[in-house]
Scaffold this motif. Structure first.
Motif, PDB file in Angstrom:
ATOM      1  N   UNK A  33      36.875  49.898  41.501  1.00  0.00           N
ATOM      2  CA  UNK A  33      36.203  49.726  40.205  1.00  0.00           C
ATOM      3  C   UNK A  33      35.883  48.253  39.968  1.00  0.00           C
ATOM      4  N   UNK A  34      36.832  47.395  40.283  1.00  0.00           N
ATOM      5  CA  UNK A  34      36.617  45.951  40.103  1.00  0.00           C
ATOM      6  C   UNK A  34      35.489  45.458  40.991  1.00  0.00           C
ATOM      7  N   UNK A  35      35.505  45.876  42.245  1.00  0.00           N
ATOM      8  CA  UNK A  35      34.488  45.432  43.193  1.00  0.00           C
ATOM      9  C   UNK A  35      33.107  45.977  42.833  1.00  0.00           C
ATOM     10  N   UNK A  48      27.600  34.205  39.813  1.00  0.00           N
ATOM     11  CA  UNK A  48      28.102  34.468  41.167  1.00  0.00           C
ATOM     12  C   UNK A  48      28.102  35.985  41.368  1.00  0.00           C
ATOM     13  N   UNK A  49      27.222  36.495  42.252  1.00  0.00           N
ATOM     14  CA  UNK A  49      27.125  37.946  42.404  1.00  0.00           C
ATOM     15  C   UNK A  49      28.354  38.597  43.032  1.00  0.00           C
ATOM     16  N   UNK A  50      28.992  37.928  43.968  1.00  0.00           N
ATOM     17  CA  UNK A  50      30.189  38.486  44.619  1.00  0.00           C
ATOM     18  C   UNK A  50      31.212  37.379  44.766  1.00  0.00           C
ATOM     19  N   UNK A  51      32.386  37.604  44.202  1.00  0.00           N
ATOM     20  CA  UNK A  51      33.444  36.609  44.365  1.00  0.00           C
ATOM     21  C   UNK A  51      33.938  36.566  45.805  1.00  0.00           C
ATOM     22  N   UNK A  59      38.798  21.328  57.721  1.00  0.00           N
ATOM     23  CA  UNK A  59      39.260  21.188  59.112  1.00  0.00           C
ATOM     24  C   UNK A  59      39.110  22.476  59.911  1.00  0.00           C
ATOM     25  N   UNK A  60      37.945  23.065  59.836  1.00  0.00           N
ATOM     26  CA  UNK A  60      37.610  24.306  60.554  1.00  0.00           C
ATOM     27  C   UNK A  60      38.445  25.510  60.122  1.00  0.00           C
ATOM     28  N   UNK A  61      39.106  25.433  58.983  1.00  0.00           N
ATOM     29  CA  UNK A  61      39.837  26.577  58.429  1.00  0.00           C
ATOM     30  C   UNK A  61      39.096  27.042  57.178  1.00  0.00           C
ATOM     31  N   UNK A  62      38.777  28.320  57.139  1.00  0.00           N
ATOM     32  CA  UNK A  62      38.040  28.869  55.999  1.00  0.00           C
ATOM     33  C   UNK A  62      39.016  29.455  54.982  1.00  0.00           C
ATOM     34  N   UNK A  63      38.884  29.033  53.741  1.00  0.00           N
ATOM     35  CA  UNK A  63      39.709  29.528  52.642  1.00  0.00           C
ATOM     36  C   UNK A  63      38.837  30.405  51.750  1.00  0.00           C
ATOM     37  N   UNK A  64      39.100  31.700  51.768  1.00  0.00           N
ATOM     38  CA  UNK A  64      38.288  32.654  51.003  1.00  0.00           C
ATOM     39  C   UNK A  64      38.934  32.895  49.637  1.00  0.00           C
ATOM     40  N   UNK A  65      38.738  31.969  48.742  1.00  0.00           N
ATOM     41  CA  UNK A  65      39.352  32.085  47.428  1.00  0.00           C
ATOM     42  C   UNK A  65      38.674  33.153  46.566  1.00  0.00           C
ATOM     43  N   UNK A  66      37.471  33.547  46.911  1.00  0.00           N
ATOM     44  CA  UNK A  66      36.773  34.599  46.163  1.00  0.00           C
ATOM     45  C   UNK A  66      37.479  35.943  46.278  1.00  0.00           C
ATOM     46  N   UNK A  67      38.021  36.248  47.448  1.00  0.00           N
ATOM     47  CA  UNK A  67      38.775  37.495  47.635  1.00  0.00           C
ATOM     48  C   UNK A  67      40.017  37.484  46.753  1.00  0.00           C
ATOM     49  N   UNK A  68      40.615  36.305  46.610  1.00  0.00           N
ATOM     50  CA  UNK A  68      41.772  36.183  45.722  1.00  0.00           C
ATOM     51  C   UNK A  68      41.372  36.450  44.269  1.00  0.00           C
ATOM     52  N   UNK A  69      40.222  35.944  43.854  1.00  0.00           N
ATOM     53  CA  UNK A  69      39.755  36.185  42.485  1.00  0.00           C
ATOM     54  C   UNK A  69      39.544  37.676  42.251  1.00  0.00           C
ATOM     55  N   UNK A  70      38.933  38.384  43.211  1.00  0.00           N
ATOM     56  CA  UNK A  70      38.760  39.835  43.090  1.00  0.00           C
ATOM     57  C   UNK A  70      40.110  40.545  42.963  1.00  0.00           C
ATOM     58  N   UNK A  71      41.062  40.145  43.781  1.00  0.00           N
ATOM     59  CA  UNK A  71      42.389  40.757  43.736  1.00  0.00           C
ATOM     60  C   UNK A  71      43.093  40.446  42.428  1.00  0.00           C
TER      61      UNK A  71
END
Length: 135
Positions: A33-35, A48-51, A59-71
């Motif tokens: 429902x949230x998604x 922002x259409x999709x968090x 340093x070549x590490x990707x931090x997906x903070x948008x997935x955290x916002x959805x959660x």
């Protein structure tokens, strides 16, 4: 070992297992429902259409903070739904039952067991008690 066996065959264990399964499915439902609805709705106002697409690289590490916002949104919605539709109504029902029970029962002065206000003898210690007048 007998205590563990007793624990396994209690009715509460089955109820707990059912509650965990239903909770997991409910969590998936709130996440979907949230998604599907809440995140796009917030995207209309926030731009922002999709968090889930939000991230940064360090340093070549990707931090997906948008997935955290959805959660996080899913968690807050789940907690609010559980509180307002389960916890709050159940506490009101339990409060009503406890008020009704208090009005009909009292403590035996001899053994401190719970007896009816109308009782003339305690069912537990058989002491004679003076009945209380109700309402």
């Amino acid at each position: 070992m007998s205590g563990f066996k007793k624990f396994l065959f209690q009715g509460n264990l089955v109820q707990l297992a059912v509650a965990v399964v239903i909770g997991a499915v409910f969590s998936e439902l709130v996440t979907a429902f949230t998604t599907a609805f809440i995140t796009p709705l917030l995207g209309v106002f926030g731009g922002v259409p999709k968090f889930a697409d939000l991230s940064f690289t360090l340093n070549n590490s990707e931090f997906q903070y948008g997935a955290f916002i959805d959660t996080l949104i899913s968690f807050v919605l789940t907690a609010a739904i559980l509180y307002f539709f389960i916890v709050l109504p159940m506490s009101k029902v339990m409060e009503r039952f406890s008020r009704d029970e208090e009005a009909t029962h009292r403590e035996c002065p001899a053994c401190c067991s719970e007896i009816s206000r109308k009782a003339t003898r305690c069912a537990f210690c058989t002491s004679e008690v003076v009945p209380e007048k109700t309402g």
